[in-house]
Design a protein around this motif. Structure first.
Motif, PDB file in Angstrom:
ATOM      1  N   GLY A 229       1.460  -1.362  -0.305  1.00 20.29           N
ATOM      2  CA  GLY A 229       0.297   0.131   0.145  1.00 20.29           C
ATOM      3  C   GLY A 229       0.726   1.312  -0.157  1.00 20.29           C
ATOM      4  N   GLN A 230      -0.128   2.276  -0.498  1.00 19.27           N
ATOM      5  CA  GLN A 230       0.990   3.252  -0.325  1.00 19.27           C
ATOM      6  C   GLN A 230       1.642   4.429   0.668  1.00 19.27           C
ATOM      7  OE1 GLN A 230      -1.825   6.695  -2.129  1.00 19.27           O
ATOM      8  NE2 GLN A 230      -1.646   5.067  -3.855  1.00 19.27           N
ATOM      9  N   GLY A 231       1.717   3.625   1.873  1.00 21.78           N
ATOM     10  CA  GLY A 231       1.111   4.295   3.374  1.00 21.78           C
ATOM     11  C   GLY A 231       2.399   3.804   3.679  1.00 21.78           C
ATOM     12  N   GLU A 232       2.351   1.861   3.198  1.00 23.82           N
ATOM     13  CA  GLU A 232       4.351   1.332   4.055  1.00 23.82           C
ATOM     14  C   GLU A 232       4.722   1.746   2.270  1.00 23.82           C
ATOM     15  OE1 GLU A 232       3.242  -2.624   3.880  1.00 23.82           O
ATOM     16  OE2 GLU A 232       5.270  -3.317   3.239  1.00 23.82           O
ATOM     17  N   PHE A 234       5.606   4.333   1.528  1.00 21.93           N
ATOM     18  CA  PHE A 234       5.676   5.505   2.025  1.00 21.93           C
ATOM     19  C   PHE A 234       6.864   5.682   3.338  1.00 21.93           C
ATOM     20  CE2 PHE A 234       5.560   9.569   4.715  1.00 21.93           C
ATOM     21  CZ  PHE A 234       5.851  11.095   3.920  1.00 21.93           C
ATOM     22  N   MET A 235       5.948   5.027   4.164  1.00 24.43           N
ATOM     23  CA  MET A 235       7.314   5.019   5.226  1.00 24.43           C
ATOM     24  C   MET A 235       8.458   4.213   4.646  1.00 24.43           C
ATOM     25  SD  MET A 235       5.264   3.562   8.647  1.00 24.43           S
ATOM     26  CE  MET A 235       3.829   2.786   8.011  1.00 24.43           C
ATOM     27  N   TYR A 244      15.228  12.641   4.364  1.00 27.39           N
ATOM     28  CA  TYR A 244      14.004  13.325   4.532  1.00 27.39           C
ATOM     29  C   TYR A 244      13.731  14.140   4.550  1.00 27.39           C
ATOM     30  CZ  TYR A 244       9.676  12.657   4.819  1.00 27.39           C
ATOM     31  OH  TYR A 244       8.334  13.222   5.664  1.00 27.39           O
ATOM     32  N   GLU A 249      10.055  20.185   3.281  1.00 27.75           N
ATOM     33  CA  GLU A 249       8.873  19.355   2.674  1.00 27.75           C
ATOM     34  C   GLU A 249       9.384  19.714   1.269  1.00 27.75           C
ATOM     35  OE1 GLU A 249       6.483  23.187   3.088  1.00 27.75           O
ATOM     36  OE2 GLU A 249       5.184  22.433   1.183  1.00 27.75           O
ATOM     37  N   PHE A 252       8.520  15.754   1.473  1.00 27.91           N
ATOM     38  CA  PHE A 252       7.632  15.333   1.284  1.00 27.91           C
ATOM     39  C   PHE A 252       6.793  15.221  -0.035  1.00 27.91           C
ATOM     40  CE2 PHE A 252       2.823  16.417   2.201  1.00 27.91           C
ATOM     41  CZ  PHE A 252       2.928  15.034   3.502  1.00 27.91           C
ATOM     42  N   THR A 256       5.375  11.879  -1.642  1.00 30.10           N
ATOM     43  CA  THR A 256       4.385  11.418  -1.782  1.00 30.10           C
ATOM     44  C   THR A 256       3.424  11.270  -3.078  1.00 30.10           C
ATOM     45  OG1 THR A 256       3.485  14.189  -1.805  1.00 30.10           O
ATOM     46  CG2 THR A 256       3.976  11.893   0.500  1.00 30.10           C
ATOM     47  N   VAL A 259       4.993   7.554  -4.470  1.00 28.32           N
ATOM     48  CA  VAL A 259       3.668   6.769  -4.082  1.00 28.32           C
ATOM     49  C   VAL A 259       2.351   7.253  -4.351  1.00 28.32           C
ATOM     50  CG1 VAL A 259       5.600   6.277  -1.619  1.00 28.32           C
ATOM     51  CG2 VAL A 259       3.667   7.389  -1.487  1.00 28.32           C
ATOM     52  N   THR A 260       2.378   8.424  -4.552  1.00 27.52           N
ATOM     53  CA  THR A 260       0.641   7.660  -5.213  1.00 27.52           C
ATOM     54  C   THR A 260       0.669   7.530  -6.852  1.00 27.52           C
ATOM     55  OG1 THR A 260       1.315  10.621  -5.594  1.00 27.52           O
ATOM     56  CG2 THR A 260      -0.431   9.731  -3.705  1.00 27.52           C
TER      57      THR A 260
END
Lengths: 287, 93
Positions: A229-232, A234-235, A244, A249, A252, A256, A259-260
């Motif tokens: 998933g995108q959250g994993e 990203f992490m 990072y 910003e 960030f 984002t 991953v999107t």
């Protein structure tokens, strides 16, 4: 310093000085096709110097120095001088580079699109990138992928591929002997042999590519493919990035966007052939 | 005792980026990235309409969502607000 060399790898340029001849001679041979810094000025300096002046002659060990330092960088045996130089260059990038989001990841390119692979040491990302680099892909780097915040493109950092233990034999079957460095036994990371990237990787190292697939390889497990998933993603990318937090910003936004826009999969594999088969299928399906 | 009132960071101070499974919040003043899941993004969105106490936030949320047990929802919102205050994303006024 008595012995020195300047070279450029992708957007970053280095001046490497050494109290000894051999590490510089190894670098000069393996980086023979690489260009000089654009204006003759290096971004980073790496120094290989004796831990004590007399140790240059008696049981010499190498201390890695440079613009950016880690307090606990341990001295290394002179026989591992080439490894010390490569580690020094990596350290300067990891601690000092600000122009891109630095991802601890390997990267290869095909048809203008990039496959980015990240994972811990031993995950197989480096060996897979090296193998793909001999099989029709362009090797962009086995250690760092440089993500440009403005464009979302990935840029290459094709330094020498650092092959460890079993990976040495794997690549000796794929690449000509002349592109290998000396075999260094019993380093802090086990046996190590460096492999110079092929001619195309060097000639096209200034060409970026848009990321099209993100993989999290894991060597030594029964073959499996899992959606991430995108959250994993990203992490795990923030964990894989050395700068990072520093980039704020810009970092960030870049991650984002990554991953999107880029599909991500975790692949488990027990042999290089299995992994390459999975990569070919995923690339055809998703990239 | 009067209910505490809460104020969210101004829109310009945070970037909220929903992903497919979680929501990212980048806090410009601290430079920190927070990874949150429902109902935190919904609470922040309700608070973005203006400072409010817990009952008012509950009313705003009830407009858009089915809240099974208002008592439980109220306790949950209060607990999340405490966390958001400690992260600096919400101020207790």
């Amino acid at each position: 310093m008595k012995h020195r060399i300047m070279l450029r790898i992708g957007p970053a340029s280095f001046r490497i000085g050494s109290a000894w001849r051999q590490p510089i001679a190894d670098l000069a041979r393996l980086y023979a096709a690489y260009p000089q810094p654009v204006d003759g000025v290096a971004d980073f300096t790496v120094r290989l110097e004796p831990t004590r002046p007399w140790r240059r002659f008696i049981r010499p060990s190498v201390f890695i120095g440079g613009d950016h330092m880690l307090a606990d960088a341990a001295p290394m045996a002179l026989a591992h001088g080439l490894l010390a130089a490569e580690m020094g260059m990596n350290m300067q990038m990891a601690l000092g580079w600000r122009r891109h989001v630095l991802l601890h990841a390997s990267c290869v390119e095909k048809d203008g699109k990039a496959l980015v692979m990240t994972g811990e040491s031993g995950s197989g990302k480096s060996t897979l990138a090296a193998q793909l680099g001999e099989r029709g892909w362009r090797l962009m780097g086995d250690e760092f992928a440089l993500l440009e915040p403005e464009t979302g493109g990935v840029f290459a950092f094709p330094r020498l591929v650092s092959l460890k233990n079993q990976a040495i034999g794997v690549m000796q079957r794929e690449a000509p002997e002349g592109r290998f460095g000396p075999l260094m036994r019993d380093t802090p990371k086990g046996d190590i042999r460096h492999l110079a990237p092929g001619a195309e990787a060097v000639a096209r190292m200034d060409e970026g590519a848009m990321p099209a697939l993100l993989l999290f390889p894991r060597f030594g497990f029964a073959p499996d493919i899992r959606e991430v998933g995108q959250g994993e993603a990203f992490m795990r990318l923030t964990q894989a990035s050395t700068n990072y937090v520093t980039l704020g910003e810009a970092g960030f936004s870049a991650l984002t966007r990554f991953v999107t826009g880029v599909p991500a999969r975790a692949i488990d594999f027990d042999s290089g052939e299995t992994a390459i088969g999975m990569i070919d299928r995923l690339w055809a399906e998703l990239a | 005792m009067a209910e505490s009132r809460y104020r969210a960071e101004q829109g310009a101070d945070i970037i909220v980026q929903p992903l497919d499974d979680v929501t990212l919040i980048y806090h410009r003043r601290s430079g920190q990235t927070h990874i949150v899941v429902s109902p935190v993004p919904e609470i922040l969105a309700a608070l973005a309409e203006g400072e409010a106490d817990v009952p008012a936030i509950l009313t705003r949320l009830a407009r858009d969502y089915d809240l099974d047990d208002p008592g439980e929802a109220r306790a949950g919102i209060a607990a999340h607000l405490d966390e958001l205050v400690s992260l600096g994303l919400v101020t207790r006024i």
